[in-house]
Design an enzyme around this catalytic site. Structure first.
Site, PDB file in Angstrom:
ATOM      1  N   CYS A   1       0.836  -1.208   0.000  1.00 43.73           N
ATOM      2  CA  CYS A   1       0.000   0.000   0.000  1.00 43.73           C
ATOM      3  C   CYS A   1       0.871   1.260   0.000  1.00 43.73           C
ATOM      4  CB  CYS A   1      -0.915  -0.017   1.228  1.00 43.73           C
ATOM      5  SG  CYS A   1      -1.927   1.463   1.374  1.00 43.73           S
TER       6      CYS A   1
ATOM      7  N   CYS B   1      -0.218   4.133   2.339  1.00 43.83           N
ATOM      8  CA  CYS B   1      -0.026   3.917   3.775  1.00 43.83           C
ATOM      9  C   CYS B   1       1.442   3.992   4.140  1.00 43.83           C
ATOM     10  CB  CYS B   1      -0.518   2.528   4.189  1.00 43.83           C
ATOM     11  SG  CYS B   1      -2.093   2.080   3.504  1.00 43.83           S
ATOM     12  N   ASP B   2       2.248   3.224   3.422  1.00 46.18           N
ATOM     13  CA  ASP B   2       3.613   2.975   3.894  1.00 46.18           C
ATOM     14  C   ASP B   2       4.663   3.844   3.223  1.00 46.18           C
ATOM     15  OD1 ASP B   2       2.414   1.084   5.466  1.00 46.18           O
ATOM     16  OD2 ASP B   2       2.696  -0.524   4.028  1.00 46.18           O
TER      17      ASP B   2
END
Ligand SMILES: Cc1cc2nc3c(=O)[nH]c(=O)nc-3n(C[C@H](O)[C@H](O)[C@H](O)COP(=O)(O)OP(=O)(O)OC[C@H]3O[C@@H](n4cnc5c(N)ncnc54)[C@H](O)[C@@H]3O)c2cc1C
Length: 509
Positions: A337, A340-341
Site C-alpha cells: 500500500c 499507507c507505507d
C-alpha cells in the site's frame, strides 16, 4: 499556525458537542514538534471552556493525553494528530467527554468485559488512510475500559523509535510492547485478535438458510439485499465486511455518487444489508463447502452452516510476486500500500514491481516522497496508460527496468536489495534499496473451493448468465468469477443476478 482557518472552523463546531469537562495532559520539550503540539493543545483549550491543559509526566515527549476530570482514560497522542488523524483527535475529545461511540452494544459489552492490563501502541503516518480506523477503535476501547490504554505514535515525529523497532508498514499495533498486528482492522477484528471474538458455539443452533452468501464486499452485499428482499432466509459470512473497497480512499465511478471514500461505501453497504434482517456473520472465514441434502459450509472455527443455496462472492486479494524474501520481509520493507507505507521510506530508495496502472501510479506517488524509485516490469513494455507513463518519464528520480524478472528480495532484519534477471541477456543484477512495493494485480479468493466447481486457469469461478456455477444451487458473483471486468458496480450487478438466479433455483427445486 498548526490549524488552518478551515480546520479551526470545523473544530469550533465539533467542540460545541463536548458533553463534560476534559483535561489535556501534556509532556513537551524544546523541539519543533513539541512547540507545534503545544500550539495545537493551547488552541483547543482556547476554543472551549470545557477543555483545560495540564503539564504531566508522560512516557513520551512530545505527547498529550485526553482525560476526564480526575480520571485518566489512557488515550494518548504522541505527535500531532492532524492529517488523516484529525478525525481521531475530534472523536477522542468527544468520546472522552461522554459522547457514546457508534458501535453495537454487543461490542461495547465485549470491551467492558476485558480483564487484565492491555496497553496498545499504534505507529501511524499522517497520510495513511488505513490508520485512523485502528486508532479510533483502540481509543474507543481505552475510553470504555480502564484496563486498556492506547497511544497513537506518529512515525515521522518518532523516527528513532520507528527505526529501532524496525516499523516499516503502518498501522503497526503493539500490545504490551509485543507486535500484535499490521494493517487496517475494525474494532471487531481487534477483539477477535485478542481472543474476545465469537467462537464456533455461537453458530451451533442456526437454522438452515434459503440463501447463504459467502463474502461481504459489493457483490455479496448486493446478493444478500436482493435475496432478503424476496422474503427468504438469508445469511452472509464475511472474513472482512466491505472487501477491497476498504483499501481505497477515492471512488469516482460508482454511478450516481460523484465521489466517495472506500470505508464510507463499506459502512453504507453494511448499513443497507442490516436494513433487511440478514444474518451477518462478520470476521468468519469459509474453509470448505459440500453439497449433501443441503449445502454445508464449514468455517475456519469449525462451525457448519447449512443452506438450500449458496452465493460465493469472495472477491480477490493482492497477488504476491512469489520470490524468496517476499514473505520473510513482509512489513519489513515489502509493502503493498503506497499511500499507507510510502512516508516510512522518506529519503530512501525503493522498488515498485509491476508496470501496470497501479504500479506506475504507485511509482509516481512514491517519487514525491522517497529518494529514488526503480520500477521493474516483466514485459518489454509498460502496460500503464500513456498519460501515466508520460508523467513517470518526466520525473528525475525514477529508473524504469523493462523485460526483467525479479529473482529475490534480499535483506537481514529488513529489506536491503532486490535481485533481478535481464530476460534478453540472462544477466543477473542486484540493486541496493530499502523497500519493495508489489503492484502486480489480484488473484481470486477461490482456493477453498478446490474440487467443487469449475474454475478457469486464473482460478476464477466460471458462471453462466444466471450467475450459476457448474454445481447446481451454487452461484457466484463479483471479482472471484470469470467476469471480464472487475469494478464495484459490475460486482454489485452480478451479485443481484446471482441472488435472482438463486431465487429462481429455489422456486424450481
Ligand atoms: C486499491 C483498489 C482501488 C479500487 N478502486 C476502484 C474504483 O475506484 N472503482 C471501482 O469500481 N472499483 C475499484 N476497485 C475494484 C473493486 O474494489 C472491486 O472490483 C470490488 O470490490 C469487488 O467486489 P467483490 O464483492 O467481488 O469482492 P471483494 O471486494 O474482494 O470482497 C470479497 C469479500 O469476501 C470476503 N472473503 C474472502 N475470502 C473469504 C472466505 N474464505 N470466507 C469468507 N469471506 C471471504 C472478503 O473478506 C470480502 O468481504 C478497486 C480495488 C482496489 C484494490
Amino acid at each position: 499556525m498548526v490549524l488552518d482557518t478551515e480546520i479551526k472552523a470545523q473544530l469550533e463546531q465539533y467542540l460545541q458537542l463536548l458533553e463534560s469537562d476534559i483535561v489535556l495532559k501534556f509532556s513537551a520539550g524544546d523541539d519543533k514538534v513539541s512547540s507545534d503540539m503545544m500550539e495545537l493543545v493551547n488552541e483547543l483549550a482556547s476554543m472551549s471552556s470545557k477543555i483545560t491543559v495540564e503539564k504531566a509526566d508522560l512516557p513520551r515527549t512530545p505527547s498529550f493525553s485526553v482525560n476526564r476530570v480526575g480520571e485518566d482514560t489512557g488515550v494518548t497522542f504522541a505527535g500531532i494528530p492532524l492529517g488523516h488523524e484529525f478525525t481521531s483527535l475530534v472523536l477522542a475529545l468527544l468520546q472522552v467527554s461522554g459522547r457514546a461511540p457508534k458501535v453495537d452494544q454487543s461490542v461495547i459489552d465485549q470491551i467492558k468485559g476485558i480483564t487484565g492490563e492491555h496497553h496498545f501502541e499504534t505507529y501511524v503516518s499522517l497520510s495513511c488512510h488505513n490508520c485512523p480506523d485502528v486508532v479510533q477503535a483502540l481509543n474507543i476501547m481505552s475510553v470504555l475500559n480502564p484496563n486498556i490504554t492506547h497511544t497513537m505514535i506518529d512515525g515521522a515525529a518518532y523516527k528513532e523509535e520507528v527505526e529501532r523497532k524496525n516499523v516499516m508498514a503502518v498501522p503497526a499495533v503493539y500490545l504490551n510492547a509485543e507486535f500484535l498486528s499490521g494493517g487496517r482492522m475494525t474494532i471487531e477484528e481487534i477483539l477477535a485478535k485478542i481472543g474476545t471474538g465469537p467462537d464456533a458455539s455461537e453458530f451451533e443452533n442456526k437454522e438452515p438458510y434459503d440463501v447463504l452468501v459467502v463474502g461481504g464486499g459489493p457483490a455479496g452485499s448486493s446478493a444478500a439485499i436482493y435475496a432478503a428482499r424476496k422474503g427468504i432466509r438469508t445469511g452472509i459470512v464475511a472474513e472482512r465486511f466491505g472487501g477491497q473497497v476498504l483499501d481505497t480512499m477515492s471512488i469516482e465511478n460508482f454511478i450516481s455518487v460523484k465521489s466517495t471514500e472506500g470505508p464510507k461505501l463499506a459502512a453504507s453497504l453494511e448499513e443497507h444489508v442490516k436494513e433487511y434482517g440478514v444474518d451477518i456473520m462478520n470476521l468468519q472465514r469459509a474453509k470448505s463447502i459440500e453439497k449433501k441434502d443441503l449445502f454445508e459450509l464449514e468455517l475456519e472455527n469449525g462451525a457448519i452452516l447449512k443452506s438450500k443455496s449458496v452465493i460465493v462472492s469472495t472477491g480477490a486479494r493482492w497477488r504476491n510476486v512469489g520470490v524468496p524474501g517476499e514473505q520473510e520481509f513482509k512489513n519489513k520493507g515489502v509493502a503493498y500500500c503506497p499511500h499507507c507505507d510510502g512516508p516510512l521510506f522518506e529519503g530512501k530508495h525503493v522498488a515498485v514491481i509491476g508496470g501496470g496502472n497501479s504500479g506506475i501510479e504507485a511509482a509516481i506517488d512514491l517519487a514525491g516522497i522517497v529518494k529514488h524509485v526503480t520500477v521493474l516490469e516483466f514485459n518489454p513494455e509498460l502496460k500503464a496508460d500513456e498519460v501515466l507513463q508520460n508523467r513517470l518519464n518526466s520525473l528525475p528520480n525514477v529508473t524504469v527496468l523493462k523485460n526483467v524478472q525479479t529473482k529475490e528480495i534480499t535483506g537481514t532484519d529488513s529489506v536491503n536489495g532486490i535481485t533481478y534477471v535481464e530476460r534478453d541477456t540472462n544477466e543477473e543484477k542486484h540493486v541496493e534499496l530499502q523497500g519493495v512495493f508489489v503492484q502486480i494485480g489480484l488473484v481470486p479468493n477461490t482456493d477453498w473451493l478446490e474440487g467443487t466447481v469449475e474454475r478457469n486457469r486464473m482460478g476464477e469461478i466460471i458462471v453462466n448468465k444466471h450467475g450459476e456455477t457448474t454445481l447446481p444451487g451454487l452461484f457466484a458473483a463479483g471479482d472471484c468469477t470469470d467476469s471480464a471486468y472487475n469494478q464495484i458496480i459490475i460486482s454489485m450487478g452480478s451479485g443481484a443476478t446471482a441472488a435472482l438466479g438463486a431465487f429462481d433455483y429455489l422456486i424450481r427445486n
